[in-house]
Write an enzyme that holds these catalytic residues in place. Sequence first.
Site, mmCIF file in Angstrom:
data_model
loop_
_atom_site.group_PDB
_atom_site.id
_atom_site.type_symbol
_atom_site.label_atom_id
_atom_site.label_comp_id
_atom_site.label_asym_id
_atom_site.label_seq_id
_atom_site.Cartn_x
_atom_site.Cartn_y
_atom_site.Cartn_z
ATOM 1 N N ASP A 82 0.844 -1.191 0.000
ATOM 2 C CA ASP A 82 0.000 0.000 0.000
ATOM 3 C C ASP A 82 0.881 1.243 0.000
ATOM 4 O OD1 ASP A 82 -2.392 1.463 0.179
ATOM 5 O OD2 ASP A 82 -2.356 1.457 2.369
ATOM 6 N N HIS A 83 0.568 2.191 -0.857
ATOM 7 C CA HIS A 83 1.301 3.457 -0.938
ATOM 8 C C HIS A 83 2.810 3.248 -1.112
ATOM 9 C CE1 HIS A 83 -2.012 6.252 -0.290
ATOM 10 N NE2 HIS A 83 -2.513 5.335 0.511
ATOM 11 N N HIS A 180 -7.185 10.151 4.680
ATOM 12 C CA HIS A 180 -6.499 9.187 5.532
ATOM 13 C C HIS A 180 -6.550 9.623 6.996
ATOM 14 C CE1 HIS A 180 -4.188 8.353 1.654
ATOM 15 N NE2 HIS A 180 -4.775 7.216 1.947
ATOM 16 N N GLY A 181 -6.439 8.643 7.877
ATOM 17 C CA GLY A 181 -6.358 8.954 9.295
ATOM 18 C C GLY A 181 -7.726 9.119 9.927
ATOM 19 N N HIS A 208 -9.588 4.952 -1.031
ATOM 20 C CA HIS A 208 -8.697 5.057 0.129
ATOM 21 C C HIS A 208 -9.349 5.925 1.201
ATOM 22 C CE1 HIS A 208 -4.576 3.669 -1.412
ATOM 23 N NE2 HIS A 208 -5.439 3.373 -2.368
ATOM 24 N N GLY A 209 -8.800 5.874 2.413
ATOM 25 C CA GLY A 209 -9.272 6.739 3.490
ATOM 26 C C GLY A 209 -10.686 6.420 3.929
ATOM 27 N N SER A 211 -11.766 4.455 6.608
ATOM 28 C CA SER A 211 -12.061 4.327 8.044
ATOM 29 C C SER A 211 -12.868 5.529 8.515
ATOM 30 C CB SER A 211 -10.765 4.236 8.852
ATOM 31 O OG SER A 211 -10.109 3.018 8.614
ATOM 32 N N ASN A 230 -10.159 0.330 0.991
ATOM 33 C CA ASN A 230 -9.067 0.219 1.953
ATOM 34 C C ASN A 230 -9.493 0.647 3.353
ATOM 35 O OD1 ASN A 230 -7.615 -0.263 -0.394
ATOM 36 N ND2 ASN A 230 -5.939 1.122 0.135
ATOM 37 N N THR A 233 -6.932 2.760 9.609
ATOM 38 C CA THR A 233 -7.000 3.422 10.912
ATOM 39 C C THR A 233 -7.932 2.708 11.873
ATOM 40 O OG1 THR A 233 -6.474 5.571 9.940
ATOM 41 C CG2 THR A 233 -7.566 5.583 12.090
#
Length: 285
Positions: A82-83, A180-181, A208-209, A211, A230, A233
Amino acid sequence: MALVTTEKMLKDAQAGHYAVGAFNVENLEFVMAVLAAAEETKSPVIMQTTPGTIKTAGLDYFYGMVKAAAERASVPVALHLDHGDGYDRCMQAFRTGYTSVMIDGSHESFEDNIALTKSVADAGRAMGVPVEAELGKVGGKEDDGPAVEGESPYTDPAEAKEFVERTGCTSLAIGVGTSHGVYTSDPHIEQSVVKAIRDAVDVPLVLHGTSGVPDEQVAEAVKNGICKVNYATELRQAYTKGFMVYMAENPACFDPKKPAKEGMREITELVKIRMTNLNSVGKAE
């Protein structure tokens, strides 16, 4: 069964209008917990590691753990970088045995992102390993990388079409408003952008991101073309919650397996919910 690539997983998801869950794993307990959820829901699963996670042990350690999980599994399991933070990291992952790789050139200019992605996608094609790329800006902070703030969060559909055609990437992570986060405000997926990019490109799309994003928003995005989702977190939060609650109730415990087991249980229950949501989208149509 042996580790598989993500190529068939994502093409099947694209055809079936559902999504495959991709879960970041931080240690052995994460791997075991995610596998347990995949087995219980009979779902294909992607386990993935970021460069920051890899620094704690090495690509070979995580490859060994996920390979062992796949060999025990009755469902398809893929191991994804990932990334990926550069050409060299992706080559290391290929050589180690990862069965899927992401090259993240989203912090580069459009042309430099194309050049970097194409170099990795060409290598992946030669080795039979699919390559995910990213175009646009997913907000927040992934791993130890820079935070993305103050830029348009949306991927341009016309640029996405050109990018896929020129790079040969096999899937594309897009910016649709996620971050993200940990979210500091209510998350919002711009569904019109998902649909426009789906209509512009023929490769599976990645979110992505995720959560903290409400399940109904994620399900709508899957209906509109997302094939891989994905989560990172919230798995960390779940594991830590289970671990800390156990230790608060049993402060004299010095056997780390016991609080870890509670952390695993929290992850498994969470991942089961996420997988069930992702799997049910296509069946509901």
